[in-house]
Design an enzyme around this catalytic site. Structure first.
Site, PDB file in Angstrom:
ATOM      1  N   ASN A  33      10.483  -1.869  10.090  1.00  0.00           N
ATOM      2  CA  ASN A  33       9.871  -0.534  10.180  1.00  0.00           C
ATOM      3  C   ASN A  33       8.942  -0.458  11.397  1.00  0.00           C
ATOM      4  O   ASN A  33       8.921   0.538  12.124  1.00  0.00           O
ATOM      5  CB  ASN A  33       9.055  -0.217   8.918  1.00  0.00           C
ATOM      6  CG  ASN A  33       9.874  -0.327   7.645  1.00  0.00           C
ATOM      7  OD1 ASN A  33      11.101  -0.341   7.686  1.00  0.00           O
ATOM      8  ND2 ASN A  33       9.201  -0.447   6.504  1.00  0.00           N
ATOM      9  N   TYR A  88      16.906  -4.134  -1.909  1.00  0.00           N
ATOM     10  CA  TYR A  88      15.935  -3.652  -2.895  1.00  0.00           C
ATOM     11  C   TYR A  88      16.255  -2.232  -3.288  1.00  0.00           C
ATOM     12  O   TYR A  88      16.939  -1.503  -2.569  1.00  0.00           O
ATOM     13  CB  TYR A  88      14.493  -3.796  -2.397  1.00  0.00           C
ATOM     14  CG  TYR A  88      14.061  -2.832  -1.323  1.00  0.00           C
ATOM     15  CD1 TYR A  88      14.406  -3.040   0.004  1.00  0.00           C
ATOM     16  CD2 TYR A  88      13.263  -1.729  -1.642  1.00  0.00           C
ATOM     17  CE1 TYR A  88      13.975  -2.170   0.995  1.00  0.00           C
ATOM     18  CE2 TYR A  88      12.829  -0.847  -0.659  1.00  0.00           C
ATOM     19  CZ  TYR A  88      13.199  -1.083   0.654  1.00  0.00           C
ATOM     20  OH  TYR A  88      12.781  -0.223   1.635  1.00  0.00           O
ATOM     21  N   ASN A 165       0.048  -8.534   5.408  1.00  0.00           N
ATOM     22  CA  ASN A 165       0.895  -7.935   4.371  1.00  0.00           C
ATOM     23  C   ASN A 165       0.969  -8.813   3.115  1.00  0.00           C
ATOM     24  O   ASN A 165       2.053  -9.292   2.744  1.00  0.00           O
ATOM     25  CB  ASN A 165       2.299  -7.721   4.950  1.00  0.00           C
ATOM     26  CG  ASN A 165       2.735  -6.280   4.776  1.00  0.00           C
ATOM     27  OD1 ASN A 165       2.311  -5.615   3.826  1.00  0.00           O
ATOM     28  ND2 ASN A 165       3.572  -5.807   5.682  1.00  0.00           N
ATOM     29  N   ARG A 167       1.536 -10.452  -0.210  1.00  0.00           N
ATOM     30  CA  ARG A 167       2.418 -10.231  -1.355  1.00  0.00           C
ATOM     31  C   ARG A 167       2.436 -11.512  -2.205  1.00  0.00           C
ATOM     32  O   ARG A 167       3.333 -12.348  -2.055  1.00  0.00           O
ATOM     33  CB  ARG A 167       3.856  -9.933  -0.906  1.00  0.00           C
ATOM     34  CG  ARG A 167       4.033  -8.674  -0.096  1.00  0.00           C
ATOM     35  CD  ARG A 167       3.906  -7.415  -0.953  1.00  0.00           C
ATOM     36  NE  ARG A 167       4.150  -6.230  -0.136  1.00  0.00           N
ATOM     37  CZ  ARG A 167       3.222  -5.628   0.617  1.00  0.00           C
ATOM     38  NH1 ARG A 167       1.987  -6.091   0.661  1.00  0.00           N
ATOM     39  NH2 ARG A 167       3.527  -4.559   1.320  1.00  0.00           N
ATOM     40  N   ALA A 228      -6.743   6.637   3.776  1.00  0.00           N
ATOM     41  CA  ALA A 228      -7.344   7.901   4.206  1.00  0.00           C
ATOM     42  C   ALA A 228      -8.726   7.721   4.821  1.00  0.00           C
ATOM     43  O   ALA A 228      -9.268   8.654   5.427  1.00  0.00           O
ATOM     44  CB  ALA A 228      -7.412   8.856   3.021  1.00  0.00           C
ATOM     45  N   GLY A 257       1.382   1.816   6.805  1.00  0.00           N
ATOM     46  CA  GLY A 257       0.814   0.716   7.587  1.00  0.00           C
ATOM     47  C   GLY A 257       1.754   0.227   8.682  1.00  0.00           C
ATOM     48  O   GLY A 257       1.322  -0.066   9.804  1.00  0.00           O
ATOM     49  N   ASP A 258       3.044   0.166   8.366  1.00  0.00           N
ATOM     50  CA  ASP A 258       4.024  -0.320   9.354  1.00  0.00           C
ATOM     51  C   ASP A 258       4.107   0.639  10.547  1.00  0.00           C
ATOM     52  O   ASP A 258       4.210   0.213  11.705  1.00  0.00           O
ATOM     53  CB  ASP A 258       5.419  -0.437   8.723  1.00  0.00           C
ATOM     54  CG  ASP A 258       5.440  -1.375   7.519  1.00  0.00           C
ATOM     55  OD1 ASP A 258       4.592  -2.290   7.457  1.00  0.00           O
ATOM     56  OD2 ASP A 258       6.311  -1.187   6.641  1.00  0.00           O
TER      57      ASP A 258
HETATM   58  P1  ADP Z   1      -0.718   0.168   4.158  1.00  0.00           P
HETATM   59  O1  ADP Z   1       0.486   1.055   4.092  1.00  0.00           O
HETATM   60  O2  ADP Z   1      -0.481  -1.063   4.975  1.00  0.00           O
HETATM   61  O3  ADP Z   1      -1.397  -0.082   2.854  1.00  0.00           O
HETATM   62  P2  ADP Z   1      -2.835   2.076   4.695  1.00  0.00           P
HETATM   63  O4  ADP Z   1      -2.656   2.666   3.353  1.00  0.00           O
HETATM   64  O5  ADP Z   1      -4.167   1.553   5.044  1.00  0.00           O
HETATM   65  O6  ADP Z   1      -1.767   0.955   5.049  1.00  0.00           O
HETATM   66  O7  ADP Z   1      -2.432   3.207   5.738  1.00  0.00           O
HETATM   67  C1  ADP Z   1      -2.195   2.934   7.095  1.00  0.00           C
HETATM   68  C2  ADP Z   1      -2.624   4.122   7.923  1.00  0.00           C
HETATM   69  O8  ADP Z   1      -1.930   5.291   7.495  1.00  0.00           O
HETATM   70  C3  ADP Z   1      -4.095   4.439   7.795  1.00  0.00           C
HETATM   71  O9  ADP Z   1      -4.881   3.681   8.695  1.00  0.00           O
HETATM   72  C4  ADP Z   1      -4.107   5.935   8.106  1.00  0.00           C
HETATM   73  O10 ADP Z   1      -4.086   6.142   9.508  1.00  0.00           O
HETATM   74  C5  ADP Z   1      -2.783   6.416   7.541  1.00  0.00           C
HETATM   75  N1  ADP Z   1      -2.961   6.942   6.177  1.00  0.00           N
HETATM   76  C6  ADP Z   1      -2.674   6.332   5.006  1.00  0.00           C
HETATM   77  N2  ADP Z   1      -2.978   7.124   3.944  1.00  0.00           N
HETATM   78  C7  ADP Z   1      -3.448   8.283   4.471  1.00  0.00           C
HETATM   79  C8  ADP Z   1      -3.914   9.535   3.928  1.00  0.00           C
HETATM   80  N3  ADP Z   1      -3.962   9.756   2.595  1.00  0.00           N
HETATM   81  N4  ADP Z   1      -4.309  10.502   4.787  1.00  0.00           N
HETATM   82  C9  ADP Z   1      -4.257  10.323   6.126  1.00  0.00           C
HETATM   83  N5  ADP Z   1      -3.838   9.167   6.706  1.00  0.00           N
HETATM   84  C10 ADP Z   1      -3.442   8.167   5.898  1.00  0.00           C
END
Ligand code: ADP
Length: 305
Positions: A33, A88, A165, A167, A228, A257-258
């Site tokens: 990704n 998956y 990451n 897991r 967020a 995140g990816d």
């Molecule tokens: P992962 O998918 O690795 O858990 P995160 O949840 O921290 O990563 O999200 C990665 C990035 O995606 C964040 O740094 C942000 O920029 C964006 N993001 C994730 N969730 C939201 C949200 N609810 N609103 C706006 N941006 C978001």
């Protein structure tokens, strides 16, 4: 300027349920990704390559065709007789997603068994990306082979980028995960963890403590994603919080995140400004979570490529 971006790991066959109940087939996996979003955001003078191992079955052929069709290089991908890709399935029940995996015996588990092939791919690259999942699926010996090559790459000045990451289920024990994630960070220039994971599994009580821990392992820069709440860039110059972009309604957070990582790297490689790169990545990740699926079409990202 341009260059050669390499991502190393496992891409799987993805089955998801379409609205009419039929199964839809796709291809995805954390490091793939990120390669996808790096490709979408980098200019054409960069090539993006994927490194894994695949089998000699029709599904492996199809996955390779898919990568090539999207301008992701496959020239160093080895094919193993009698093996198949991992698979998956995304299950949707009452709006909640859960995942079932069939990956224990996938070809990708042997991606580092051919050390020469791995070295050739890394030597041809300016930037090398891998994750904690890449390390988790390998035998201990093969993980050591990969880490040795990454340390070499870092030592000669390549940008080596690691998303831990975390897991736990993919690791034989907490200690194995803890040790090898530390080794991954030591082999890297830049570490891009998710704060949720680090707090849950390593007990970090603040983003500053995540940054400190990975810098102590030897990473020069740490970019901590926090949903967020935004992302924090930690360098020698200090820590800078970059807010997330506003999203009214989140459709599917798969690949948030990816995609952030791929977009961050694309911008950083072109402009050498990590805070501006995090701002750009936040915009791309915000677009990705407003669409379904792991791989959002480049046209929908409206990059300034
Ligand atoms: P992962 O998918 O690795 O858990 P995160 O949840 O921290 O990563 O999200 C990665 C990035 O995606 C964040 O740094 C942000 O920029 C964006 N993001 C994730 N969730 C939201 C949200 N609810 N609103 C706006 N941006 C978001």
């Amino acid at each position: 300027m341009g260059g050669h971006f390499l991502s190393i790991g496992e891409c799987m066959v993805e089955l998801s349920q379409a609205e009419d109940g039929h199964l839809r087939k796709g291809f995805a996996g954390d490091t793939f990704n990120t390669a996808w979003y790096a490709r979408a955001c980098l200019p054409d003078d960069w090539s993006v390559h994927y490194f894994t191992a695949l089998g000699d079955d029709a599904m492996s052929d199809e996955m390779l065709d898919f990568m090539r069709a999207h301008d992701i290089g496959t020239s160093n991908i080895g094919r193993l007789r009698g093996k198949t890709p991992g698979l998956y399935m995304i299950n949707l029940k009452d709006g909640e997603r859960s995942f079932s995996y069939w990956r224990d015996n996938s070809a990708a588990r042997q991606l580092a068994a051919d050390g020469d092939r791995l070295r050739t791919a890394i030597e041809a690259s300016n930037v090398v990306y891998f994750s904690g999942i890449t390390l988790a699926i390998l035998t201990h010996e093969d993980a050591e082979t990969l880490l040795a090559e990454l340390r070499r790459a870092k030592a000669v000045g390549k940008l080596v980028v690691f998303d831990p990451n975390l897991r736990p289920r993919l690791w034989s024990s907490f200690d194995a995960m803890h040790t090898m994630i530390g080794e991954g960070a030591r082999a890297s220039t830049l570490v891009m963890p998710s704060f949720d994971d680090e707090a849950s599994h390593f007990g970090d009580d603040s983003i500053a403590s995540t940054i400190r821990r990975y810098r102590q392992h030897g990473a020069n820069m740490v970019v901590v994603k926090n949903g967020a709440e935004g992302a924090t860039v930690g360098t020698d110059a200090g820590e800078t919080l970059v807010p997330a972009a506003k999203v009214e309604s989140v459709v599917d957070t798969t690949s948030a995140g990816d995609s952030f990582n791929g977009a961050f790297l694309a911008h950083y490689l072109e402009h050498d400004d990590p805070v501006a790169a995090a701002r750009f990545a936040a915009k791309i990740a915000a677009k990705v979570i407003q669409e379904h699926g792991a791989l959002v079409a480049p046209e929908k990202l409206q990059t300034t490529k």
